[in-house]
Design a protein around this motif. Structure first.
Motif, PDB file in Angstrom:
ATOM      1  N   PRO A 142       0.799  -1.231   0.000  1.00  0.00           N
ATOM      2  CA  PRO A 142       0.000   0.000   0.000  1.00  0.00           C
ATOM      3  C   PRO A 142       0.831   1.280   0.000  1.00  0.00           C
ATOM      4  N   PHE A 147       0.260   1.374  -5.962  1.00  0.00           N
ATOM      5  CA  PHE A 147      -1.014   1.380  -5.237  1.00  0.00           C
ATOM      6  C   PHE A 147      -1.614   2.782  -5.308  1.00  0.00           C
ATOM      7  N   ILE A 152      -6.774   0.401  -7.525  1.00  0.00           N
ATOM      8  CA  ILE A 152      -7.756  -0.161  -6.593  1.00  0.00           C
ATOM      9  C   ILE A 152      -9.156  -0.120  -7.209  1.00  0.00           C
ATOM     10  N   ILE A 172      -4.598  -6.110  -0.463  1.00  0.00           N
ATOM     11  CA  ILE A 172      -3.721  -4.994  -0.134  1.00  0.00           C
ATOM     12  C   ILE A 172      -2.892  -5.448   1.062  1.00  0.00           C
ATOM     13  N   VAL A 207      -7.467   5.387  -0.714  1.00  0.00           N
ATOM     14  CA  VAL A 207      -6.035   5.175  -0.942  1.00  0.00           C
ATOM     15  C   VAL A 207      -5.213   6.167  -0.120  1.00  0.00           C
TER      16      VAL A 207
END
Length: 278
Positions: A142, A147, A152, A172, A207
């Motif tokens: 992550p 990422f 995602i 994740i 995120v």
DNA sequence: CCGTAGACTTGGTGCT
DNA sequence: CAGAACCAAGTCTACG
């Protein structure tokens, strides 16, 4: 010492202790962990040098010549380091399940609930460890650039389960119950929201929240709920900064509403109905 | 394939 | 004060 920040802190502090050191004197208890080093593995590990120490997902990894030791801490795993051999400590502590020597340091792996494990993996072909067929679910890191909200969003379009259940599945890496709860609160997303119902804007907030929470936790020394401490035995300070995790029957620090708790994916989930509407 | 429930394990806490 | 009951940082599997 379970989630990503706690493993990261332990990993960083072990680098100066283990880098380029020769490992000897492997010992294991007769109790089963999820995985324990075999007698044969203890034998062939002797006199190998540690070339690199790093974290991948919730694993601490010691890279040797063409082989790796992977250590998972489960829920209650812990490593302590001593300049002198602790024979009395092992004899009196029934939760020490593995120990070894790295030249001038002695390392002890303790695990009360024995959900942790030690794995020895040898390179079987030309491939890198992480390209080969290992029974480890590492997931995407992550804190890596890969990422991001696009990533995602793309991989979650057909996921029908609650977002919190999905976050804790290991897709994740390193996210567990604490940081899933904290990240969802900061993103304003209800833990029960269907994953595929979250659009790119929500995913972007999620995120950013995940990266923020993990980074702050590492800076604060991790979250100590009950057992976790770093290799010097010190507790982490991040639990004091939790906005929702463990705050059953307490009030939301933002809107002062009573927090809700709910079982999602068989884990206690803490959230604010008012602040987490999506 | 997807999603959920159970299993593993020891110990701490708050209640009867 | 002993003891039952419930809860806990994580995954792996089995089943519908």
């Amino acid at each position: 010492m379970p989630e990503l920040p706690e493993v990261e802190i332990v990993t960083r502090s072990l680098i100066p202790i283990l880098k380029n050191k020769i490992l000897t004197n492997f010992w294991t208890s007769d109790k089963n962990l999820r995985s324990q080093l075999s007698d044969y593995e203890c034998f062939i590990l002797t006199n190998k040098k540690v070339k690199r120490i790093f974290r991948q997902a919730k694993y601490l990894i010691l890279e040797l010549d063409n082989s790796w030791i992977l250590i998972h801490f489960g829920m209650t795993g812990k490593i302590t380091v001593s300049k002198v051999e602790q024979k009395v400590f092992i004899a009196n502590n029934k939760h020490v399940h593995c120990s070894f020597q790295a030249e001038d340091n002695f390392l002890y792996f303790q695990d009360i609930r024995r959900f942790g494990g030690l794995y020895f993996v040898e390179r079987s072909d030309e491939k890198n460890l992480f390209d080969s067929q290992l029974p480890f679910n590492f997931g995407i890191e992550p804190l890596s650039e890969k990422f991001n909200e696009n990533y995602i969003y793309l991989i979650s379009r057909k996921v029908n389960m609650p977002i919190k259940a999905w976050l804790m599945k290991g897709i994740i890496a390193g996210i567990g119950n604490i940081y899933a709860s904290e990240a969802l609160f900061r993103a304003g997303i209800n833990p029960n929201a269907k994953t595929k119902s979250l659009g790119i804007i929500r995913m972007s907030r999620l995120v950013n929240s995940i990266k923020f929470v993990l980074t702050e936790a590492i800076r604060s020394g991790g979250s100590t709920i009950n057992n976790y401490s770093n290799i010097d035995g010190e507790a982490g300070n991040y639990a004091k900064k939790h906005m929702v995790y463990g705050r059953k029957d307490k009030f939301c620090l933002i809107c002062n509403y009573m927090l809700d708790t709910k079982y999602i994916a068989q884990r206690s989930s803490f959230y604010c109905k008012k602040c987490q509407k999506f």
